[in-house]
Scaffold this motif. Structure first.
Motif, PDB file in Angstrom:
ATOM      1  N   GLY A  88       0.809  -1.181   0.028  1.00 21.85           N
ATOM      2  CA  GLY A  88      -0.011  -0.036  -0.038  1.00 21.85           C
ATOM      3  C   GLY A  88       0.662   1.565  -0.035  1.00 21.85           C
ATOM      4  O   GLY A  88       0.234   2.316  -0.125  1.00 21.85           O
ATOM      5  N   ALA A  89       2.173   1.073   0.211  1.00 19.82           N
ATOM      6  CA  ALA A  89       3.015   2.326   0.292  1.00 19.82           C
ATOM      7  C   ALA A  89       3.396   2.968  -1.172  1.00 19.82           C
ATOM      8  O   ALA A  89       4.648   3.280  -1.433  1.00 19.82           O
ATOM      9  CB  ALA A  89       4.020   2.209   0.962  1.00 19.82           C
ATOM     10  N   ALA A  90       2.527   2.972  -2.169  1.00 23.66           N
ATOM     11  CA  ALA A  90       2.905   3.365  -3.489  1.00 23.66           C
ATOM     12  C   ALA A  90       1.426   3.598  -4.131  1.00 23.66           C
ATOM     13  O   ALA A  90       0.366   2.934  -3.879  1.00 23.66           O
ATOM     14  CB  ALA A  90       3.640   2.403  -4.229  1.00 23.66           C
ATOM     15  N   ILE A  91       1.313   4.123  -5.408  1.00 21.98           N
ATOM     16  CA  ILE A  91       0.157   3.991  -6.085  1.00 21.98           C
ATOM     17  C   ILE A  91       0.534   3.758  -7.769  1.00 21.98           C
ATOM     18  O   ILE A  91       1.780   4.067  -8.164  1.00 21.98           O
ATOM     19  CB  ILE A  91      -0.495   5.521  -6.203  1.00 21.98           C
ATOM     20  CG1 ILE A  91       0.533   6.564  -6.695  1.00 21.98           C
ATOM     21  CG2 ILE A  91      -1.072   5.651  -4.943  1.00 21.98           C
ATOM     22  CD1 ILE A  91      -0.060   7.738  -7.093  1.00 21.98           C
ATOM     23  N   LEU A 117       4.196  11.692 -12.946  1.00 20.85           N
ATOM     24  CA  LEU A 117       4.007  12.207 -11.713  1.00 20.85           C
ATOM     25  C   LEU A 117       2.563  12.070 -11.348  1.00 20.85           C
ATOM     26  O   LEU A 117       1.718  11.509 -12.147  1.00 20.85           O
ATOM     27  CB  LEU A 117       4.016  13.889 -11.885  1.00 20.85           C
ATOM     28  CG  LEU A 117       5.487  14.242 -12.223  1.00 20.85           C
ATOM     29  CD1 LEU A 117       5.435  15.595 -12.554  1.00 20.85           C
ATOM     30  CD2 LEU A 117       6.339  14.059 -10.930  1.00 20.85           C
ATOM     31  N   PRO A 118       2.279  12.060  -9.908  1.00 24.64           N
ATOM     32  CA  PRO A 118       0.980  12.000  -9.399  1.00 24.64           C
ATOM     33  C   PRO A 118      -0.051  12.918  -9.845  1.00 24.64           C
ATOM     34  O   PRO A 118       0.111  13.895 -10.162  1.00 24.64           O
ATOM     35  CB  PRO A 118       1.019  11.723  -8.057  1.00 24.64           C
ATOM     36  CG  PRO A 118       2.279  12.633  -7.707  1.00 24.64           C
ATOM     37  CD  PRO A 118       3.122  12.510  -8.869  1.00 24.64           C
ATOM     38  N   GLU A 119      -1.364  12.393  -9.980  1.00 26.98           N
ATOM     39  CA  GLU A 119      -2.453  13.510 -10.076  1.00 26.98           C
ATOM     40  C   GLU A 119      -2.361  14.867  -9.363  1.00 26.98           C
ATOM     41  O   GLU A 119      -1.837  14.555  -8.033  1.00 26.98           O
ATOM     42  CB  GLU A 119      -3.841  12.658  -9.870  1.00 26.98           C
ATOM     43  CG  GLU A 119      -5.115  13.625 -10.306  1.00 26.98           C
ATOM     44  CD  GLU A 119      -6.431  12.955  -9.993  1.00 26.98           C
ATOM     45  OE1 GLU A 119      -7.608  13.607 -10.299  1.00 26.98           O
ATOM     46  OE2 GLU A 119      -6.218  11.770  -9.329  1.00 26.98           O
ATOM     47  N   ASP A 137      -6.083  11.318 -18.615  1.00 29.10           N
ATOM     48  CA  ASP A 137      -6.405  10.259 -19.363  1.00 29.10           C
ATOM     49  C   ASP A 137      -5.460   9.198 -19.636  1.00 29.10           C
ATOM     50  O   ASP A 137      -5.700   8.343 -20.300  1.00 29.10           O
ATOM     51  CB  ASP A 137      -7.236  10.443 -20.203  1.00 29.10           C
ATOM     52  CG  ASP A 137      -6.531  11.027 -21.487  1.00 29.10           C
ATOM     53  OD1 ASP A 137      -5.556  11.573 -21.219  1.00 29.10           O
ATOM     54  OD2 ASP A 137      -7.292  11.069 -22.697  1.00 29.10           O
ATOM     55  N   LEU A 138      -4.211   9.496 -19.139  1.00 29.56           N
ATOM     56  CA  LEU A 138      -3.041   8.454 -19.186  1.00 29.56           C
ATOM     57  C   LEU A 138      -2.878   7.658 -18.046  1.00 29.56           C
ATOM     58  O   LEU A 138      -2.096   7.940 -17.168  1.00 29.56           O
ATOM     59  CB  LEU A 138      -1.835   9.231 -19.462  1.00 29.56           C
ATOM     60  CG  LEU A 138      -0.624   8.631 -19.944  1.00 29.56           C
ATOM     61  CD1 LEU A 138      -0.854   7.809 -21.271  1.00 29.56           C
ATOM     62  CD2 LEU A 138       0.549   9.664 -20.298  1.00 29.56           C
ATOM     63  N   ALA A 139      -3.526   6.558 -18.031  1.00 31.81           N
ATOM     64  CA  ALA A 139      -3.651   5.766 -16.876  1.00 31.81           C
ATOM     65  C   ALA A 139      -2.681   4.643 -16.829  1.00 31.81           C
ATOM     66  O   ALA A 139      -2.255   4.352 -17.942  1.00 31.81           O
ATOM     67  CB  ALA A 139      -5.343   5.109 -16.872  1.00 31.81           C
TER      68      ALA A 139
END
Length: 514
Positions: A305-308, A314-316, A324-326
């Protein structure tokens, strides 16, 4: 009451970091551990706060005089650790030194290349002339630590590492340095900014995750970074410990061999014979490898869980984030179809390299990816090495595909675009960490336009377009963006940083004001 890890003498701190510092020369090697220590000893004209926003440092203010001229007003009364006055001449000297540091494995020249002329107006004013409009000058100069023209006129990287040349204007003076083990600091009583809380700091390098956590719990140290994900639950439940967390700017990704059109050194057919052409040159193969990675599983099971999951740099919420670049969806069957379309219906063999002591769970990540690729038909061997060995080999382009991380120094895409996916160009300083030698003329064109666009909205659109091209082409293969987690003994407070830098000046006794 004194905390464990805090000796009886007042205002002392012992802290431990998970990555080694490879050099004290602030212009030698772009690595986050080096940058963190550099910012304890030295200062730049500009800096960033914990959320990567630009703030003044040695420069009190700056402005664009015209389309190709930036003017910086410098703080008066600042002195280097050895008593030398800080002036505009020191800045001019520093900008001259940066691109000329010998044998730099990841040069800082990218941040000074746009400067065509330095005009010293007076002791505390200088103007920087560029060949074309350059909107990122204040952002770039965060990464350039200022040296003393007199003290450092003949300074060598070895001289910094040995100690005598580690002289700056930062909040701490270096007392001693044991390479790969520890650095001792003392407070710079003449520091121009907010005084740090600690008179003395022991900055230990404990690269083993279990040993670092054990040192915290035993009281040998009072503060650690890179908290092992496997220890998070335990530490959250320990009343003696507090955590500090923030979503970071570090992308963990795979770099691919774009340089070789023929055989790549660690790619073979299923019989183990070298392939006559490099399959990584085919975007269908690169996309198949991306589709064969279950990023959600890595985030949940390996990173705990220590990441996305990541589909871009870069993050949102970051400047130039592409909405829209998922992240590429996990689709092993689709990966097999793409491989067959590319001429590899039975797959091939590959070796995935990576470090085993640099990023959280780095060796476990490549092991997991190796298993996923093997299930998708790409029989994968995994080789994890100590960081110092690994990065030297990566810099020589010895690998076919390998894991790396990039921690952006600013919250906008120009930083990773220039360093990771721009065509390597020594004159511009681009591609300094593009160890896979990716090159795409359209990425370069869009980036070049963005780097001359003073209108923020237009520049963001250009950076978004460049980002989209680079990732749809799988110039690099994004995995996840780390969450930054630190742990400390109760009684301490910490200002977490999105750029993940671990600096003693960000740690204070709980309740102390800054």
């Amino acid at each position: 009451m004194l905390l464990p890890g805090m000796p009886a003498r007042a205002q002392e701190l012992t802290m431990a970091v998970g990555a080694p510092v490879t050099s004290l020369d602030p212009h030698y090697h772009q690595l986050s551990p080096n940058t963190a220590v550099a910012q304890m000893i030295f200062s730049g004209l500009t800096a960033t706060d914990g959320h990567a926003r630009i703030v003044p440092d040695l420069a009190e203010s700056w402005r664009a005089v015209d389309a190709t001229t930036w003017e910086f007003r410098l703080r008066p009364g600042v002195r280097f650790h050895n008593g030398s006055d800080f002036t505009a001449e020191d800045v001019a000297f520093t900008f001259q030194r940066v691109p000329n540091v010998p044998n730099s494995p990841s040069s800082y020249a990218i941040y000074t290349r746009p400067i065509r002329e330095v005009q010293v107006v007076d002791a505390h004013t200088l103007r920087l002339k560029t060949a074309a409009p350059y909107p990122l000058m204040p952002t770039d100069l965060v990464s350039v630590m200022i040296l003393d023209a007199e003290t450092h006129a003949k300074a060598t990287t070895e001289g910094f590492n040995a100690g005598p040349m580690a002289v700056g204007t930062g909040p701490f003076r270096m007392v001693s340095h044991r390479n790969g083990d520890r650095i001792l600091f003392e407070r710079n009583e003449g520091y121009f900014g907010t005084p740090p809380a600690w008179q003395r700091v022991t900055y230990r390098m404990i690269t083993n995750d279990a040993a670092r956590t054990a040192a915290l719990l035993a009281g040998d140290v009072a503060f650690i970074d890179q908290v092992p994900t496997s220890d998070l639950a335990k530490l959250r439940g320990d009343a003696r410990v507090a955590l500090s967390e923030i979503t970071g700017l570090r992308l963990i990704y795979l770099a691919l061999d774009h340089a070789r059109r023929e055989a790549s050194p660690f790619v073979a057919d299923n019989e183990g014979k070298p392939l006559p052409r490099n399959p990584l040159q085919d975007v269908r193969v690169r996309r198949a490898l991306s589709m064969a990675i279950d990023r959600g599983a890595i985030v949940e099971r390996v990173m705990e869980g220590a990441a996305i999951p990541a589909g871009q740099f870069l993050p949102e919420g970051s400047f130039s984030y592409v909405s829209d670049l998922a992240p590429t969806p996990y689709d092993p069957e689709g990966a097999k179809r793409l491989l067959a379309e590319a001429g590899f219906p039975q797959g091939f063999r590959i070796t995935l390299h990576g470090p085993n002591d640099r990023y959280p769970n780095d060796a476990r990540i490549i092991q997991a990816i190796g298993q996923m690729w093997s299930r998708a038909g790409v029989r994968t061997a995994v080789e994890a090495q100590p960081w110092t060995t690994f990065i030297a080999r990566a810099g020589k382009q010895e690998f076919s595909i390998f894991l790396q991380g990039w921690g952006s120094s600013s919250g906008e895409g120009s930083n990773p675009l220039r360093n990771l996916t721009a065509t390597p160009d020594r004159e511009k300083g681009y591609g300094a960490s593009n160890r896979g030698r990716y090159s795409n003329p359209e990425v370069d064109r869009l980036l070049g336009e963005a780097m001359q666009e003073l209108d923020d909205a237009k520049r963001e659109a250009l950076l978004q377009a460049a980002t989209r091209v680079a990732f749809e082409d799988v110039g690099i293969l994004p995995l996840h963006i780390q969450k930054n987690v630190w742990a400390m003994r109760k009684g301490l407070a910490h200002g977490p940083r999105a750029d993940e830098l671990t600096r003693a000046q960000d740690i204070r006794p709980a309740g102390a004001t800054r």
